[in-house]
Write a protein that holds these residues in place. Sequence first.
Motif, PDB file in Angstrom:
ATOM      1  N   LYS A   1       0.790  -1.583   1.576  1.00  0.00           N
ATOM      2  CA  LYS A   1       1.943  -1.188   1.508  1.00  0.00           C
ATOM      3  C   LYS A   1       2.498  -0.769   0.159  1.00  0.00           C
ATOM      4  O   LYS A   1       3.485  -1.078  -0.289  1.00  0.00           O
ATOM      5  CB  LYS A   1       3.070  -1.656   2.342  1.00  0.00           C
ATOM      6  CG  LYS A   1       2.548  -1.714   3.802  1.00  0.00           C
ATOM      7  CD  LYS A   1       3.863  -2.343   4.482  1.00  0.00           C
ATOM      8  CE  LYS A   1       3.699  -2.400   5.886  1.00  0.00           C
ATOM      9  NZ  LYS A   1       4.986  -3.140   6.773  1.00  0.00           N
ATOM     10  N   SER A   2       1.549  -0.505  -0.867  1.00  0.00           N
ATOM     11  CA  SER A   2       1.798  -0.362  -2.356  1.00  0.00           C
ATOM     12  C   SER A   2       2.101   1.048  -2.600  1.00  0.00           C
ATOM     13  O   SER A   2       2.448   1.691  -3.664  1.00  0.00           O
ATOM     14  CB  SER A   2       0.686  -0.567  -3.144  1.00  0.00           C
ATOM     15  OG  SER A   2      -0.560   0.014  -2.677  1.00  0.00           O
ATOM     16  N   GLY A   3       1.774   2.292  -1.481  1.00  0.00           N
ATOM     17  CA  GLY A   3       1.960   3.469  -1.641  1.00  0.00           C
ATOM     18  C   GLY A   3       0.660   4.343  -2.397  1.00  0.00           C
ATOM     19  O   GLY A   3       0.660   5.277  -2.505  1.00  0.00           O
ATOM     20  N   LYS A   4      -0.452   3.398  -2.334  1.00  0.00           N
ATOM     21  CA  LYS A   4      -1.682   4.123  -2.887  1.00  0.00           C
ATOM     22  C   LYS A   4      -2.882   3.752  -1.977  1.00  0.00           C
ATOM     23  O   LYS A   4      -2.874   2.592  -1.192  1.00  0.00           O
ATOM     24  CB  LYS A   4      -1.952   3.284  -4.386  1.00  0.00           C
ATOM     25  CG  LYS A   4      -0.843   3.574  -5.472  1.00  0.00           C
ATOM     26  CD  LYS A   4      -1.326   3.202  -6.845  1.00  0.00           C
ATOM     27  CE  LYS A   4      -0.253   3.626  -7.898  1.00  0.00           C
ATOM     28  NZ  LYS A   4      -0.670   3.325  -9.144  1.00  0.00           N
ATOM     29  N   VAL A   5      -3.889   4.403  -2.091  1.00  0.00           N
ATOM     30  CA  VAL A   5      -4.915   4.424  -1.192  1.00  0.00           C
ATOM     31  C   VAL A   5      -6.241   4.359  -2.189  1.00  0.00           C
ATOM     32  O   VAL A   5      -6.486   5.297  -2.953  1.00  0.00           O
ATOM     33  CB  VAL A   5      -4.912   5.368  -0.132  1.00  0.00           C
ATOM     34  CG1 VAL A   5      -6.263   5.329   0.574  1.00  0.00           C
ATOM     35  CG2 VAL A   5      -3.802   5.308   0.861  1.00  0.00           C
ATOM     36  N   SER A   6      -7.311   3.582  -1.792  1.00  0.00           N
ATOM     37  CA  SER A   6      -8.660   3.748  -2.579  1.00  0.00           C
ATOM     38  C   SER A   6      -9.273   5.073  -2.549  1.00  0.00           C
ATOM     39  O   SER A   6      -9.160   5.665  -1.351  1.00  0.00           O
ATOM     40  CB  SER A   6      -9.385   2.571  -2.155  1.00  0.00           C
ATOM     41  OG  SER A   6     -10.072   2.819  -0.775  1.00  0.00           O
ATOM     42  N   LYS A   7     -10.033   5.556  -3.292  1.00  0.00           N
ATOM     43  CA  LYS A   7     -10.679   6.790  -3.390  1.00  0.00           C
ATOM     44  C   LYS A   7     -11.855   6.996  -2.303  1.00  0.00           C
ATOM     45  O   LYS A   7     -12.148   7.929  -1.838  1.00  0.00           O
ATOM     46  CB  LYS A   7     -11.456   7.120  -4.926  1.00  0.00           C
ATOM     47  CG  LYS A   7     -10.359   7.341  -5.740  1.00  0.00           C
ATOM     48  CD  LYS A   7     -11.158   7.635  -7.399  1.00  0.00           C
ATOM     49  CE  LYS A   7     -10.229   7.747  -8.361  1.00  0.00           C
ATOM     50  NZ  LYS A   7     -10.872   8.120  -9.423  1.00  0.00           N
TER      51      LYS A   7
END
Length: 586
Positions: A22-28
């Motif tokens: 829930k950091s607002g980021k997703v890995s590539k």
Amino acid sequence: MGLREDLLKSIWHAFTALDVDKSGKVSKSQLKVLSHNLCTVLNVPHDPVALEEHFKDDDEGPVSNQGYMPYLNKFILDKVQDNFNRLDFNRMCWTLCARKNLTKNTLLITDDDAFKIWCIFNFLTEDKYPLTLVTEEIEYLLRKLTEAMGGIWIEERFEDYKIQLNAKQQCLSVWELIELIGTGHFSKGMDRQTLSMGINEVFQELILDVLKQGYMMKKGHRRKNWTERWFVLKPNVLSYFVNENLTEKKGHVMLDGSCCVESLPDKEGKKCLFLIKCSGKSFEISASDKKKKQEWIQAIQTAVNLLRQGLPAPHKEARQKRKELRQKLQAEQEALEQRMKELQTANESKQRELETMRKKLQEDAANAAEEERRRQQTQTELHDRYRTDLEREKMVRQQMEEEVAQKSSELEQYLQRVRELEDMYHRLEESLEDERQARQDEETVRKLQARLLEEEATKRAELENLHLQQQKAISRTEAEKQELEQQRIVKEQALQAAMLQLDQLESERKEALEQYEEVMKKLENAANKTRSWKDKVAQHEGLIRLIQPGSKGPQLITNWGAAAFTEAELNLREKSWQEKKSNATE
């Protein structure tokens, strides 16, 4: 709502599910898999290098939602055409987010029902992230679901839930909505199958745009036989299947503005018939009863009218109207709050002015008291010295008292103005409270009127059905009476015609008998003459072989006996008799 907005809602769920911490980021790597799956279900050519090139200037860390949006718009959404299966697309996004968020232990519904609620949630929410469902749309969905299950909407139960909801966050996420419906909070007394059927009906109406569906009989174009089919009506097409499972589609009727629906009279043993004319082709359909027939005719005509006017499906138009109403009420609420703030600011300013004036008056009064004290002290000390100035001092004191009285009067006027402003402020608050209460009363009356109208419509429908049954019974009795009277008249006419025909046939029989007797006499005379001539010829000329008449075939027999009529005459008589018989029966 456009296609892009619809797709973004489902993609948002999938992206949020991939954001594990829930950091607002997703890995590539996860975004690559998501992008590949999106291109597959959306029928968009996939470029595996595009994501790396798009983020080549970024670091090796994960990508935020804002960072992924330009790539999503440029390489996927801008290339999307409306040539893909939306259910497959939604199913893929649902699969990604359901694993993480769906709790199956306490739910009374299946995964497929939860998926349908997820799709309905995306349809009813506005384009504001994170996606939530407001109270009005929750009530709309629960009402639709209750009606689909055949239950009764209990307003008090939802009002209690609404109070609890307003005390928390005034809206629901998709997983809270699935839990609310899946736990059976508003479907108590209903079994799982009924709940599932209700969810499926609402899903078909809101997501699949199904206006109406059901079994009807359809007449074939080639064999002209009647076959039962499951019909599904959408805004631009009427499809029919072998059964309600929709596994085997048998055909469809494309609707446009030139289509029309006509009611047909009963024929060929089929009742409740109607005809659909569209693009030079007609379809004859038989409903199960008159009510179903009228419902189907109205539904198809509504779809045709929507196509003519270029309007969306009714539930989409209703959703847009609810959204516009919410925006209008929100704007009015904001304007009212702004007005209240302005009035409060003005009131605070007036209060500050009044406070300043009150302090000034107090200071003047204090100064006047101090002056009076000093004057009295000076008068006491200099009483003997300034006796001659006593009158002058008295005059000065009177003037000072007049000024104090004037100051007091001014203070009273200011206080009166303060009281008037406070009274005005209270009246304004009361007016606002009355307006709010009037709005609540209006909403309550509107809901009560809607409920009364529904009950009145139900009672009216029951009375109309009872009236129709009575009218049918009366008309059936009158029809049977008229039919018996007509049958009696027809039988009397047929009896009279038969009597006349019998008399005619009797006279014809007598004439035929007379003709037959004359012919027999002639034949007998001819036979006698032939025998006499035969004897004479045999006597005079010896062995002479006479020409004998040929063997007679079977004679035509009538009810008068052996007739001397030709077959053509008998055919004419039979044809005349048949015409008289048909005229008598008519």
